[in-house]
Design an enzyme around this catalytic site. Structure first.
Site, PDB file in Angstrom:
ATOM      1  N   GLY A  14      16.959   7.037 -28.875  1.00  0.00           N
ATOM      2  CA  GLY A  14      18.369   6.957 -29.283  1.00  0.00           C
ATOM      3  C   GLY A  14      18.616   6.821 -30.769  1.00  0.00           C
ATOM      4  O   GLY A  14      19.664   6.325 -31.182  1.00  0.00           O
ATOM      5  N   ARG A  94      17.544  16.343 -19.792  1.00  0.00           N
ATOM      6  CA  ARG A  94      17.826  17.048 -18.538  1.00  0.00           C
ATOM      7  C   ARG A  94      18.485  18.379 -18.857  1.00  0.00           C
ATOM      8  O   ARG A  94      19.383  18.441 -19.713  1.00  0.00           O
ATOM      9  CB  ARG A  94      18.804  16.249 -17.649  1.00  0.00           C
ATOM     10  CG  ARG A  94      18.348  14.872 -17.265  1.00  0.00           C
ATOM     11  CD  ARG A  94      17.094  14.875 -16.449  1.00  0.00           C
ATOM     12  NE  ARG A  94      17.217  15.504 -15.146  1.00  0.00           N
ATOM     13  CZ  ARG A  94      16.175  15.763 -14.365  1.00  0.00           C
ATOM     14  NH1 ARG A  94      14.965  15.469 -14.764  1.00  0.00           N
ATOM     15  NH2 ARG A  94      16.363  16.322 -13.181  1.00  0.00           N
ATOM     16  N   ASN A 110      24.675  19.548 -29.185  1.00  0.00           N
ATOM     17  CA  ASN A 110      23.277  19.130 -29.003  1.00  0.00           C
ATOM     18  C   ASN A 110      22.578  19.185 -30.348  1.00  0.00           C
ATOM     19  O   ASN A 110      22.953  19.970 -31.226  1.00  0.00           O
ATOM     20  CB  ASN A 110      22.560  20.074 -28.031  1.00  0.00           C
ATOM     21  CG  ASN A 110      21.109  19.675 -27.806  1.00  0.00           C
ATOM     22  OD1 ASN A 110      20.804  18.492 -27.614  1.00  0.00           O
ATOM     23  ND2 ASN A 110      20.203  20.636 -27.836  1.00  0.00           N
ATOM     24  N   HIS A 112      18.808  19.790 -32.104  1.00  0.00           N
ATOM     25  CA  HIS A 112      17.476  20.328 -31.801  1.00  0.00           C
ATOM     26  C   HIS A 112      16.611  20.242 -33.054  1.00  0.00           C
ATOM     27  O   HIS A 112      17.068  20.617 -34.137  1.00  0.00           O
ATOM     28  CB  HIS A 112      17.604  21.780 -31.334  1.00  0.00           C
ATOM     29  CG  HIS A 112      16.279  22.374 -30.955  1.00  0.00           C
ATOM     30  ND1 HIS A 112      15.617  21.990 -29.800  1.00  0.00           N
ATOM     31  CD2 HIS A 112      15.483  23.263 -31.580  1.00  0.00           C
ATOM     32  CE1 HIS A 112      14.466  22.649 -29.740  1.00  0.00           C
ATOM     33  NE2 HIS A 112      14.365  23.424 -30.800  1.00  0.00           N
ATOM     34  N   SER A 139      18.915  21.570 -36.183  1.00  0.00           N
ATOM     35  CA  SER A 139      20.181  22.270 -35.959  1.00  0.00           C
ATOM     36  C   SER A 139      21.049  21.477 -34.997  1.00  0.00           C
ATOM     37  O   SER A 139      20.549  20.894 -34.037  1.00  0.00           O
ATOM     38  CB  SER A 139      19.928  23.639 -35.309  1.00  0.00           C
ATOM     39  OG  SER A 139      18.954  24.390 -36.012  1.00  0.00           O
ATOM     40  N   ASP A 148      19.037  25.385 -25.737  1.00  0.00           N
ATOM     41  CA  ASP A 148      18.866  25.446 -27.194  1.00  0.00           C
ATOM     42  C   ASP A 148      19.453  26.722 -27.794  1.00  0.00           C
ATOM     43  O   ASP A 148      18.902  27.296 -28.747  1.00  0.00           O
ATOM     44  CB  ASP A 148      17.373  25.298 -27.577  1.00  0.00           C
ATOM     45  CG  ASP A 148      16.810  23.950 -27.160  1.00  0.00           C
ATOM     46  OD1 ASP A 148      17.597  22.988 -27.066  1.00  0.00           O
ATOM     47  OD2 ASP A 148      15.598  23.860 -26.909  1.00  0.00           O
ATOM     48  N   GLU A 177      17.998  15.077 -39.223  1.00  0.00           N
ATOM     49  CA  GLU A 177      18.800  15.021 -37.994  1.00  0.00           C
ATOM     50  C   GLU A 177      19.879  13.952 -38.114  1.00  0.00           C
ATOM     51  O   GLU A 177      21.029  14.158 -37.734  1.00  0.00           O
ATOM     52  CB  GLU A 177      17.919  14.706 -36.781  1.00  0.00           C
ATOM     53  CG  GLU A 177      16.947  15.806 -36.409  1.00  0.00           C
ATOM     54  CD  GLU A 177      16.171  15.467 -35.141  1.00  0.00           C
ATOM     55  OE1 GLU A 177      16.754  14.912 -34.198  1.00  0.00           O
ATOM     56  OE2 GLU A 177      14.962  15.768 -35.105  1.00  0.00           O
TER      57      GLU A 177
END
Ligand code: GRF
Length: 217
Positions: A14, A94, A110, A112, A139, A148, A177
């Protein structure tokens, strides 16, 4: 404009969730982290979210057997019950069905750990080193049914060093990130991102520097 209510979906450590929680503490940030959902009861990130006073929910995919959609319907009910506007996947391990992705089209992000569309999937740092790329990175993109993929909102570049191992490279990518995820969420939550022709425009421009982190080399 009212702050967007964000749910962060995690499965583990996390650290990206923490970066989003920290960013959202800034009064001018256009989003609040209203909920953290984990599909794993033992996710380390849950304790941090609770410590930050954020509502948490554990929706254990294993408890829903092989029925992917039953698990997702349970998540959807919790998200709707919390009046969530935007969903951020942050190390959420998931795969999601087209049904769930469709419910959140243009509202689910999301992160990645690679410069998409390169190195989709797992073990991105190992594969980047094996491929000999000079520039690696991370990204943030909108989620579409294909893994992705989806319009790229923000990217950050990380130069690869001669002596990098997957671990040292991962550590530098992770720092990036933690910068691009709050950046991307802030842009989306402020309604500054529009999808046109499969690409993201920011404030109407494709080449906006607002969504780029490029280090000096
Ligand atoms: C990050 O590298 C993220 O890009 C990937 O999974 C990792 C999750 O890390 N999707 P954390 O749980 O946010 O620390």
């Amino acid at each position: 404009m009212a702050k967007k209510r964000v749910a962060v979906l995690i499965s583990g450590r996390g650290s990206n969730m923490v970066a989003l929680i920290e960013a959202a503490k800034t009064p001018a940030f256009p989003a609040e982290i209203a909920l953290v959902i984990s599909n794993r009861p033992d996710a380390a990130g849950l304790a941090h979210a609770r410590g930050a006073g954020i509502a948490t929910a554990i929706i254990d995919h294993a408890a829903h057997g092989k029925e992917r959609e039953a698990f997702e319907r349970a998540m959807q009910a919790v998200l709707e019950g919390s009046r969530i506007d935007l969903v951020c996947l942050a190390g959420f391990m998931r795969l999601l069905t087209p049904w769930f992705v469709g419910r959140w089209a243009g509202r689910m992000l999301n992160i990645h750990p690679a410069l998409l569309p390169a190195f989709k999937g797992l073990d991105t740092h190992e594969r980047a080193l094996a491929a000999g790329v000079k520039i690696h990175g991370a990204s943030v993109h909108f989620v579409v049914p294909e893994m992705d993929s989806g319009p790229i909102i923000a990217q950050g570049a990380v130069p690869v060093r001669a002596d990098d191992t997957p671990q040292t490279l991962a550590a530098r990518v992770l720092e990036v990130e933690h910068r691009i995820y709050p950046l991307a969420l802030g842009l989306v939550a402020a309604d500054r991102v529009r999808i046109a022709g499969g690409r993201c425009l920011i404030d109407g421009a494709y080449d906006s520097e607002a969504a780029l982190i490029v280090p000096e080399i």
